[in-house]
Design a protein around this motif. Structure first.
Motif, mmCIF file in Angstrom:
data_model
loop_
_atom_site.group_PDB
_atom_site.id
_atom_site.type_symbol
_atom_site.label_atom_id
_atom_site.label_comp_id
_atom_site.label_asym_id
_atom_site.label_seq_id
_atom_site.Cartn_x
_atom_site.Cartn_y
_atom_site.Cartn_z
ATOM 1 N N LEU A 56 -47.462 -29.588 -19.570
ATOM 2 C CA LEU A 56 -47.503 -28.144 -19.796
ATOM 3 C C LEU A 56 -46.310 -27.718 -20.632
ATOM 4 O O LEU A 56 -45.248 -28.336 -20.581
ATOM 5 C CB LEU A 56 -47.486 -27.386 -18.470
ATOM 6 N N PHE A 57 -46.476 -26.621 -21.353
ATOM 7 C CA PHE A 57 -45.413 -26.100 -22.223
ATOM 8 C C PHE A 57 -45.218 -24.616 -21.951
ATOM 9 O O PHE A 57 -46.172 -23.873 -21.755
ATOM 10 C CB PHE A 57 -45.779 -26.300 -23.695
ATOM 11 N N ILE A 58 -43.948 -24.179 -21.977
ATOM 12 C CA ILE A 58 -43.633 -22.761 -21.956
ATOM 13 C C ILE A 58 -42.532 -22.506 -22.985
ATOM 14 O O ILE A 58 -41.528 -23.210 -23.012
ATOM 15 C CB ILE A 58 -43.193 -22.281 -20.556
ATOM 16 N N ASN A 59 -42.734 -21.545 -23.845
ATOM 17 C CA ASN A 59 -41.749 -21.220 -24.872
ATOM 18 C C ASN A 59 -40.617 -20.388 -24.266
ATOM 19 O O ASN A 59 -40.755 -19.805 -23.190
ATOM 20 C CB ASN A 59 -42.420 -20.446 -26.004
ATOM 21 N N THR A 60 -39.489 -20.321 -24.934
ATOM 22 C CA THR A 60 -38.393 -19.456 -24.524
ATOM 23 C C THR A 60 -38.894 -18.009 -24.413
ATOM 24 O O THR A 60 -39.582 -17.511 -25.306
ATOM 25 C CB THR A 60 -37.257 -19.520 -25.556
ATOM 26 N N ALA A 61 -38.570 -17.358 -23.293
ATOM 27 C CA ALA A 61 -39.031 -15.990 -23.008
ATOM 28 C C ALA A 61 -40.546 -15.915 -22.894
ATOM 29 O O ALA A 61 -41.127 -14.829 -22.986
ATOM 30 C CB ALA A 61 -38.535 -14.999 -24.061
ATOM 31 N N SER A 66 -52.288 -12.308 -32.149
ATOM 32 C CA SER A 66 -51.876 -12.506 -33.546
ATOM 33 C C SER A 66 -50.379 -12.319 -33.763
ATOM 34 O O SER A 66 -49.804 -12.902 -34.688
ATOM 35 C CB SER A 66 -52.656 -11.552 -34.456
ATOM 36 N N LEU A 67 -49.728 -11.490 -32.923
ATOM 37 C CA LEU A 67 -48.291 -11.245 -33.031
ATOM 38 C C LEU A 67 -47.605 -11.693 -31.749
ATOM 39 O O LEU A 67 -48.185 -11.588 -30.663
ATOM 40 C CB LEU A 67 -48.016 -9.760 -33.282
ATOM 41 N N PRO A 68 -46.370 -12.194 -31.839
ATOM 42 C CA PRO A 68 -45.710 -12.767 -30.662
ATOM 43 C C PRO A 68 -45.553 -11.786 -29.506
ATOM 44 O O PRO A 68 -45.131 -10.640 -29.689
ATOM 45 C CB PRO A 68 -44.333 -13.186 -31.203
ATOM 46 N N LEU A 69 -45.901 -12.259 -28.318
ATOM 47 C CA LEU A 69 -45.679 -11.532 -27.078
ATOM 48 C C LEU A 69 -44.604 -12.261 -26.279
ATOM 49 O O LEU A 69 -44.591 -13.490 -26.232
ATOM 50 C CB LEU A 69 -46.954 -11.487 -26.233
ATOM 51 N N SER A 70 -43.723 -11.511 -25.630
ATOM 52 C CA SER A 70 -42.736 -12.127 -24.751
ATOM 53 C C SER A 70 -42.921 -11.614 -23.331
ATOM 54 O O SER A 70 -43.570 -10.601 -23.108
ATOM 55 C CB SER A 70 -41.309 -11.811 -25.239
ATOM 56 N N SER A 71 -42.338 -12.322 -22.391
ATOM 57 C CA SER A 71 -42.511 -11.960 -20.986
ATOM 58 C C SER A 71 -41.830 -10.639 -20.665
ATOM 59 O O SER A 71 -40.684 -10.403 -21.072
ATOM 60 C CB SER A 71 -41.929 -13.055 -20.089
ATOM 61 N N PRO A 72 -42.481 -9.763 -19.899
ATOM 62 C CA PRO A 72 -41.832 -8.515 -19.468
ATOM 63 C C PRO A 72 -40.692 -8.765 -18.487
ATOM 64 O O PRO A 72 -39.893 -7.864 -18.229
ATOM 65 C CB PRO A 72 -42.976 -7.734 -18.814
ATOM 66 N N SER A 73 -40.593 -9.985 -17.939
ATOM 67 C CA SER A 73 -39.505 -10.284 -17.009
ATOM 68 C C SER A 73 -38.270 -10.831 -17.720
ATOM 69 O O SER A 73 -37.258 -11.109 -17.072
ATOM 70 C CB SER A 73 -39.979 -11.274 -15.938
ATOM 71 N N HIS A 80 -35.987 -22.177 -14.391
ATOM 72 C CA HIS A 80 -35.314 -22.532 -15.634
ATOM 73 C C HIS A 80 -33.836 -22.850 -15.413
ATOM 74 O O HIS A 80 -33.103 -22.055 -14.823
ATOM 75 C CB HIS A 80 -35.420 -21.389 -16.653
ATOM 76 N N PHE A 81 -33.429 -24.017 -15.912
ATOM 77 C CA PHE A 81 -32.018 -24.402 -15.948
ATOM 78 C C PHE A 81 -31.627 -24.642 -17.407
ATOM 79 O O PHE A 81 -32.164 -25.541 -18.058
ATOM 80 C CB PHE A 81 -31.769 -25.691 -15.153
ATOM 81 N N ASN A 82 -30.686 -23.863 -17.888
ATOM 82 C CA ASN A 82 -30.242 -24.000 -19.276
ATOM 83 C C ASN A 82 -28.718 -23.989 -19.327
ATOM 84 O O ASN A 82 -28.054 -23.455 -18.430
ATOM 85 C CB ASN A 82 -30.793 -22.846 -20.121
ATOM 86 N N TYR A 117 -35.595 -27.535 -26.971
ATOM 87 C CA TYR A 117 -34.411 -28.346 -26.723
ATOM 88 C C TYR A 117 -33.239 -27.496 -26.243
ATOM 89 O O TYR A 117 -32.572 -27.832 -25.269
ATOM 90 C CB TYR A 117 -34.038 -29.058 -28.032
ATOM 91 N N PHE A 118 -32.984 -26.373 -26.922
ATOM 92 C CA PHE A 118 -31.836 -25.510 -26.620
ATOM 93 C C PHE A 118 -32.222 -24.194 -25.942
ATOM 94 O O PHE A 118 -31.375 -23.315 -25.800
ATOM 95 C CB PHE A 118 -31.068 -25.170 -27.905
ATOM 96 N N HIS A 119 -33.501 -24.024 -25.566
ATOM 97 C CA HIS A 119 -33.938 -22.736 -25.010
ATOM 98 C C HIS A 119 -33.655 -21.634 -26.030
ATOM 99 O O HIS A 119 -33.164 -20.550 -25.708
ATOM 100 C CB HIS A 119 -33.185 -22.456 -23.706
ATOM 101 N N SER A 120 -33.973 -21.928 -27.294
ATOM 102 C CA SER A 120 -33.632 -21.014 -28.383
ATOM 103 C C SER A 120 -34.866 -20.235 -28.852
ATOM 104 O O SER A 120 -35.989 -20.480 -28.407
ATOM 105 C CB SER A 120 -33.021 -21.785 -29.556
ATOM 106 N N PHE A 121 -34.630 -19.330 -29.795
ATOM 107 C CA PHE A 121 -35.706 -18.547 -30.418
ATOM 108 C C PHE A 121 -36.012 -19.079 -31.816
ATOM 109 O O PHE A 121 -36.151 -18.308 -32.774
ATOM 110 C CB PHE A 121 -35.307 -17.073 -30.503
#
Length: 332
Positions: free
Chosen positions: A137-142, A245-252, A8-10, A103-107
């Motif tokens: 492919l797509f990956i969401n922020t976090a 059903s509820l948002p999960l984020s990466s443990p990293s 990731h480059f932001n 676009y902005f690596h935002s939430f």
């Protein structure tokens, strides 16, 4: 073991503080001096070596998988256009795989699925100014994921999405397997590194400006298959449904999602943005939408919570003033 890394480059952008007296006066939202200064001060010592490492991997046919936020690409064009041209050539030749995201690596998803879709669409639009291939492919922020995220992204023409692995949702299974999303349309999900070891890993790397804990790019790591090919090795009948059903984020990711949402000021800010988008979604101009996305950048949300009480409150008041500024522009 099969190992992939998504690098990731932001370039986080700094917003100006807006006072109540400046609402409606056409003040530029982005603090260009602070934003550009931060990029320049980190470029030679941090950013450029990471980019050179990625270009080396591309030349050696290691097919690195990269997320570039649009602000990062714009800043790189101004700072070192020659390096950007090298990257563009590698992407267009298929030596670097660009992955889609925000676009902005935002939430944006944390406050409004509508705003999230807008940001994902703006990313694809902005990417066309730099590269020819469209990401598959797509990956969401976090690596934020749930069924609604999958529903939105599947409708945008992506082949698949990277999601966070969670054993509770996997009945004890671990990451690195292909699943089908819990959506109307059949859509593939590939799980990133989760809470347990496996013989397959997707590591999430912060090369610059993100918040993943790992920041070292493994330039020896290469794969004979591009990541998209992983979805072609199994028949659809083999894909189990991954329902979240509820948002999960990466443990990293360095912070837990409640760090961005649970403070009363954060809740109020997210709610106001959500209400504004619901009320004026069809009327909001692109620049208004971008400003709302900037208000939910991870760093900005943390500033409302994890600075001193006075600083957090001042950041909140400034953010609410920006929302009022947008609202006044769209009432007529």
């Amino acid at each position: 073991m099969d190992n992939y890394q998504i690098i990731h480059f932001n370039h986080p952008l700094k917003l100006k503080e807006l006072s109540f007296l400046d609402i409606g006066k056409g003040v530029e939202a982005i603090d260009e001096s602070k934003s550009t200064g931060q990029f320049k001060s980190n470029f030679q010592s941090n950013i450029l070596p990471q980019l050179k490492k990625v270009l080396k991997m591309a030349k050696e046919d290691q097919f690195p998988i990269i997320y570039f936020s649009i602000p990062f690409l714009e800043a790189l064009k101004k700072e070192d256009n020659n390096t950007l041209l090298e990257i563009t050539k590698a992407v267009n030749k298929g030596k670097i795989q660009v992955i889609g995201s925000c676009y902005f690596h935002s939430f944006s998803y944390l406050c409004s699925p509508i705003l999230f879709r807008k940001e994902a669409e703006l990313y694809l639009k902005g990417l066309q100014n730099f590269f020819d291939p469209r990401p598959g492919l797509f990956i969401n922020t976090a690596c934020l994921y749930d069924d609604t995220v999958a529903e939105i992204i599947s409708s945008m023409g992506y082949q698949a999405i990277i999601a966070t692995a969670n054993p509770w949702h996997l009945a004890g299974k671990h990451s690195g397997q292909v699943y089908r999303s819990n959506t109307k349309k059949k859509f593939n999900v590939l799980l990133s590194n989760g809470d347990g070891p496996d013989d397959f890993q997707i590591s999430l790397i912060n090369a610059y400006g993100s918040a993943y804990e790992a920041n070292l790019i493994d330039d020896k790591l290469g794969n004979s298959h591009q990541m998209q090919e992983l979805f072609m090795h199994q028949s659809e009948e083999e894909h189990s449904v991954y329902a979240v059903s509820l948002p999960l984020s990466s443990p990293s990711w360095q912070h837990k999602i409640p760090d961005y949402t649970n403070n009363p000021l954060q809740k109020a800010l997210l709610k106001q943005i959500s209400n504004l988008v619901k009320e004026h979604a069809s009327k909001l101009k692109e620049e208004d939408l971008k400003l709302l996305m900037l208000l939910v950048q991870p760093d900005h949300l943390l500033q409302v919570n994890q600075t001193t009480k006075e600083e957090g409150y001042n950041n909140f008041i400034s953010s609410m003033n920006w929302i009022t500024d947008i609202s006044l522009r769209n009432r007529n």
